[in-house]
Design an enzyme around this catalytic site. Structure first.
Site, mmCIF file in Angstrom:
data_model
loop_
_atom_site.group_PDB
_atom_site.id
_atom_site.type_symbol
_atom_site.label_atom_id
_atom_site.label_comp_id
_atom_site.label_asym_id
_atom_site.label_seq_id
_atom_site.Cartn_x
_atom_site.Cartn_y
_atom_site.Cartn_z
ATOM 1 N N ASN A 37 -34.875 -19.681 -15.737
ATOM 2 C CA ASN A 37 -35.176 -19.532 -17.163
ATOM 3 C C ASN A 37 -34.663 -20.700 -17.997
ATOM 4 O O ASN A 37 -33.466 -20.994 -17.984
ATOM 5 C CB ASN A 37 -34.546 -18.214 -17.655
ATOM 6 C CG ASN A 37 -35.230 -17.680 -18.899
ATOM 7 O OD1 ASN A 37 -36.189 -18.244 -19.387
ATOM 8 N ND2 ASN A 37 -34.714 -16.557 -19.404
ATOM 9 N N HIS A 122 -33.430 -0.446 -19.430
ATOM 10 C CA HIS A 122 -32.704 -1.064 -20.540
ATOM 11 C C HIS A 122 -32.984 -0.351 -21.839
ATOM 12 O O HIS A 122 -34.096 -0.481 -22.369
ATOM 13 C CB HIS A 122 -33.220 -2.481 -20.750
ATOM 14 C CG HIS A 122 -32.560 -3.476 -19.897
ATOM 15 N ND1 HIS A 122 -32.207 -4.704 -20.366
ATOM 16 C CD2 HIS A 122 -32.183 -3.437 -18.610
ATOM 17 C CE1 HIS A 122 -31.650 -5.382 -19.381
ATOM 18 N NE2 HIS A 122 -31.620 -4.644 -18.302
ATOM 19 N N ARG A 147 -29.001 1.069 -18.902
ATOM 20 C CA ARG A 147 -28.118 0.078 -19.524
ATOM 21 C C ARG A 147 -28.261 0.206 -21.029
ATOM 22 O O ARG A 147 -29.378 0.240 -21.552
ATOM 23 C CB ARG A 147 -28.513 -1.330 -19.070
ATOM 24 C CG ARG A 147 -27.540 -2.403 -19.516
ATOM 25 C CD ARG A 147 -28.056 -3.818 -19.214
ATOM 26 N NE ARG A 147 -28.793 -4.334 -20.342
ATOM 27 C CZ ARG A 147 -29.004 -5.638 -20.578
ATOM 28 N NH1 ARG A 147 -28.557 -6.555 -19.724
ATOM 29 N NH2 ARG A 147 -29.686 -6.035 -21.634
ATOM 30 N N TYR A 159 -27.563 -10.930 -28.530
ATOM 31 C CA TYR A 159 -28.293 -11.239 -27.305
ATOM 32 C C TYR A 159 -28.379 -9.991 -26.419
ATOM 33 O O TYR A 159 -27.405 -9.269 -26.269
ATOM 34 C CB TYR A 159 -27.579 -12.356 -26.534
ATOM 35 C CG TYR A 159 -28.308 -12.735 -25.270
ATOM 36 C CD1 TYR A 159 -29.393 -13.593 -25.308
ATOM 37 C CD2 TYR A 159 -27.939 -12.194 -24.044
ATOM 38 C CE1 TYR A 159 -30.081 -13.921 -24.162
ATOM 39 C CE2 TYR A 159 -28.628 -12.512 -22.882
ATOM 40 C CZ TYR A 159 -29.705 -13.372 -22.954
ATOM 41 O OH TYR A 159 -30.387 -13.692 -21.815
ATOM 42 N N ASP A 210 -23.743 -4.416 -20.601
ATOM 43 C CA ASP A 210 -23.697 -5.838 -20.254
ATOM 44 C C ASP A 210 -22.990 -6.598 -21.378
ATOM 45 O O ASP A 210 -23.449 -6.606 -22.525
ATOM 46 C CB ASP A 210 -25.135 -6.344 -20.090
ATOM 47 C CG ASP A 210 -25.208 -7.729 -19.483
ATOM 48 O OD1 ASP A 210 -24.163 -8.395 -19.369
ATOM 49 O OD2 ASP A 210 -26.327 -8.143 -19.119
ATOM 50 N N HIS A 212 -22.428 -9.869 -21.211
ATOM 51 C CA HIS A 212 -23.007 -11.218 -21.238
ATOM 52 C C HIS A 212 -21.951 -12.315 -21.337
ATOM 53 O O HIS A 212 -22.122 -13.277 -22.090
ATOM 54 C CB HIS A 212 -24.020 -11.360 -22.379
ATOM 55 C CG HIS A 212 -25.361 -10.816 -22.029
ATOM 56 N ND1 HIS A 212 -26.161 -11.384 -21.076
ATOM 57 C CD2 HIS A 212 -26.025 -9.737 -22.485
ATOM 58 C CE1 HIS A 212 -27.268 -10.676 -20.966
ATOM 59 N NE2 HIS A 212 -27.213 -9.661 -21.789
ATOM 60 N N GLU A 262 -25.237 -12.416 -11.907
ATOM 61 C CA GLU A 262 -26.629 -12.834 -12.135
ATOM 62 C C GLU A 262 -26.759 -14.349 -12.204
ATOM 63 O O GLU A 262 -27.853 -14.872 -11.997
ATOM 64 C CB GLU A 262 -27.215 -12.164 -13.378
ATOM 65 C CG GLU A 262 -26.549 -12.530 -14.667
ATOM 66 C CD GLU A 262 -27.117 -11.761 -15.864
ATOM 67 O OE1 GLU A 262 -27.190 -10.531 -15.793
ATOM 68 O OE2 GLU A 262 -27.497 -12.405 -16.841
ATOM 69 N N ARG A 283 -24.242 -8.858 -8.401
ATOM 70 C CA ARG A 283 -25.577 -8.824 -9.016
ATOM 71 C C ARG A 283 -26.412 -10.066 -8.748
ATOM 72 O O ARG A 283 -27.329 -10.404 -9.487
ATOM 73 C CB ARG A 283 -25.450 -8.579 -10.521
ATOM 74 C CG ARG A 283 -24.717 -7.279 -10.853
ATOM 75 C CD ARG A 283 -24.891 -6.862 -12.298
ATOM 76 N NE ARG A 283 -26.275 -6.678 -12.625
ATOM 77 C CZ ARG A 283 -27.037 -7.553 -13.277
ATOM 78 N NH1 ARG A 283 -26.533 -8.676 -13.705
ATOM 79 N NH2 ARG A 283 -28.299 -7.294 -13.505
ATOM 80 N N HIS A 312 -29.839 -8.409 -10.244
ATOM 81 C CA HIS A 312 -30.458 -8.775 -11.513
ATOM 82 C C HIS A 312 -31.979 -8.606 -11.390
ATOM 83 O O HIS A 312 -32.557 -8.966 -10.370
ATOM 84 C CB HIS A 312 -30.110 -10.246 -11.765
ATOM 85 C CG HIS A 312 -30.484 -10.780 -13.098
ATOM 86 N ND1 HIS A 312 -30.708 -12.116 -13.291
ATOM 87 C CD2 HIS A 312 -30.646 -10.191 -14.297
ATOM 88 C CE1 HIS A 312 -31.001 -12.326 -14.562
ATOM 89 N NE2 HIS A 312 -30.962 -11.185 -15.190
ATOM 90 N N ASP A 316 -37.455 -12.404 -16.671
ATOM 91 C CA ASP A 316 -37.659 -13.812 -16.310
ATOM 92 C C ASP A 316 -37.587 -14.023 -14.794
ATOM 93 O O ASP A 316 -37.720 -15.156 -14.315
ATOM 94 C CB ASP A 316 -36.656 -14.718 -17.035
ATOM 95 C CG ASP A 316 -35.217 -14.266 -16.896
ATOM 96 O OD1 ASP A 316 -34.865 -13.226 -17.478
ATOM 97 O OD2 ASP A 316 -34.444 -14.943 -16.191
HETATM 98 O O1 EZ4 Z 1 -29.377 -12.981 -19.478
HETATM 99 O O2 EZ4 Z 1 -32.362 -12.780 -17.557
HETATM 100 O O3 EZ4 Z 1 -28.861 -8.394 -16.997
HETATM 101 N N1 EZ4 Z 1 -29.687 -9.081 -17.516
HETATM 102 C C1 EZ4 Z 1 -29.418 -10.137 -18.289
HETATM 103 C C2 EZ4 Z 1 -30.560 -11.015 -18.756
HETATM 104 C C3 EZ4 Z 1 -30.246 -12.496 -18.493
HETATM 105 C C4 EZ4 Z 1 -31.506 -13.309 -18.513
HETATM 106 C C5 EZ4 Z 1 -31.217 -14.785 -18.239
HETATM 107 O O4 EZ4 Z 1 -32.383 -15.500 -18.048
HETATM 108 O O5 EZ4 Z 1 -28.278 -10.362 -18.587
HETATM 109 O O6 EZ4 Z 1 -30.789 -10.813 -20.102
HETATM 110 CO CO CO Z 2 -26.836 -9.319 -17.408
#
Ligand code: EZ4
Ligand code: CO
Length: 402
Positions: A37, A122, A147, A159, A210, A212, A262, A283, A312, A316
């Site tokens: 990505n 999600h 999630r 995000y 998550d 992140h 991921e 993951r 994951h 994407d």
């Molecule tokens: O940030 O796929 O668990 N899923 C994630 C996604 C990732 C994107 C990165 O390209 O955290 O949102």
């Molecule tokens: Co993630």
């Protein structure tokens, strides 16, 4: 049988995907996902310029040997571009082997260890009121794991929080967007949300969250503790993934299970995390961690240390990666959960596939190989469009982890 041709296909049916299609002199084809990505063309060039010429004339049956040839032979090991390119070749060769054998790939990996692949969906929304119907929607479709991500009061966007009802998309066109992040507001808000979610949905729905990669170890330790009453299945990516010692610190403070990986590209990224039992779920994915061959190696190491898989599966990662993941998920003893975010209708049309969702499970196709393909004519109608993942900044303008 020899490899006669290998084509790199870049297409954008709503978002960018890179695909490798390997063709043998007998006319058997195999596909591999090569999507990274925001850095798609780097992998396309790596494949076209450096890998494809060396594949021509090779025996497609030699999967492990080809993996070693590309990994050790490059001298420049690991890294997302290299490992995504190797993954594409590896995945395509497993697809070919399955077609030649007349068996779905999971049979080549040892056969079923379970009846179906449990997936999590999600649920995300800007506010708690919008969130509850989102979660209820998944429960209504039979999901047993969800999630949960929410907006944070005082922040304009977060995000990982999509618009309810629309296909999840973390990248945006052109150069990166630059949203603002505030850890204090986030740490204050998230436990309140999970208290409400548990109260609404009871003790049996598996809940995940998550982070992140946005916290420091001690902040993540606090969040893990604050979330303990709500019995999460996992807290994902609490700190940047390369801070392996950070996980040791978090572990000392909380029993909330941890998931990471991921962004991992090889077993060397997670060796200490796994052997030290510093995480509960790994993951890593087929497409970014060197294909089915290498991801199997990671999962086998994890099995020795009571760590389970949790691959994951965001939008994407193409339907080819998802198909490959399902075969592996079915065949490993230490499967945990599989992330599942349905692709857009345009993407599904470009990648015809035989996997299907039913009652909380995904099932791979029973056809030989991976059971997924790319419609090259349709793919050609969607030219590449530059897009980027965002850059996270603090309120004072400092670039932050994410
Ligand atoms: O940030 O796929 O668990 N899923 C994630 C996604 C990732 C994107 C990165 O390209 O955290 O949102
Ligand atoms: Co993630």
């Amino acid at each position: 049988m020899r490899i006669a041709e290998a084509r790199v296909i870049v297409t954008c049916p709503g978002r960018n995907f890179v695909t490798l299609k390997v063709v043998t002199d007998d006319g058997v084809t195999g596909v591999g996902d090569a999507t990274l990505n925001g850095r798609e063309l780097a992998v396309a060039a790596y494949l076209r310029e450096h890998v494809v010429p060396a594949l021509l004339g090779r025996d497609p049956a030699r999967i492990e040997d080809t993996w070693q040839y590309l990994y050790r032979g490059a001298y420049w090991r690991r890294g997302p571009v290299t490992m995504t390119a190797i993954a594409a070749v590896d995945t395509a060769l497993w697809d070919i082997k399955g077609k030649v054998a007349g068996l779905p790939v999971y049979q080549l990996l040892g056969g079923r260890c379970r009846d179906g692949v449990t997936v999590y969906g999600h649920a995300s929304a800007a506010t708690a009121e919008e969130l509850m119907p989102e979660i209820a929607g998944y429960v209504g479709q039979g999901y047993r794991a969800v999630r949960v991500q929410t907006g944070v009061p005082g922040l304009s966007g977060v995000y990982g929080v999509g618009k309810p009802g629309s296909v999840y998309e973390p990248a945006s066109e052109g150069v990166p967007a630059e949203p603002v992040w505030d850890t204090g507001r986030y740490l204050d808000h998230v436990p309140r949300v999970f208290a409400d979610v548990r109260a609404e949905f009871g003790p049996h729905l598996k809940l995940l969250h998550d982070v992140h990669h946005r916290l420091t170890p001690i902040e993540a330790a606090r969040l893990g503790r604050d979330l303990e009453p709500f019995a999460l299945t996992w807290l994902e990516d609490p700190v940047p993934a390369e801070w392996q010692d950070g996980f040791r610190l978090i572990r000392q403070h909380t029993t909330t299970p941890l998931a990471v990986g991921e962004v991992f590209t090889s077993i060397w990224d997670c060796r200490e995390l796994i052997t030290g039992q510093l995480v509960d779920y790994i993951r890593a994915t087929v497409v970014h961690a060197g294909g089915i061959t290498h991801l199997r190696r990671i999962f086998d190491l994890a099995a020795l240390h009571q760590v389970r898989s949790g691959s994951h599966g965001a939008t994407d990662l193409s339907p080819i990666c998802l198909a490959a993941a399902l075969h592996l998920d079915l065949a490993i003893p230490n499967f945990g959960l599989q992330e599942y975010m349905p692709h857009s209708a345009e993407t599904d049309a470009v990648f015809p596939h035989g996997y299907h969702y039913e009652g909380g499970y995904l099932h791979p196709a029973e056809t030989p190989g991976l059971g997924v393909d790319i419609d090259e004519e349709l793919a050609a109608r969607y030219p590449y469009r530059a897009a980027s993942l965002p850059v996270n900044r603090l309120t004072d303008g400092t670039v932050h982890d994410w």
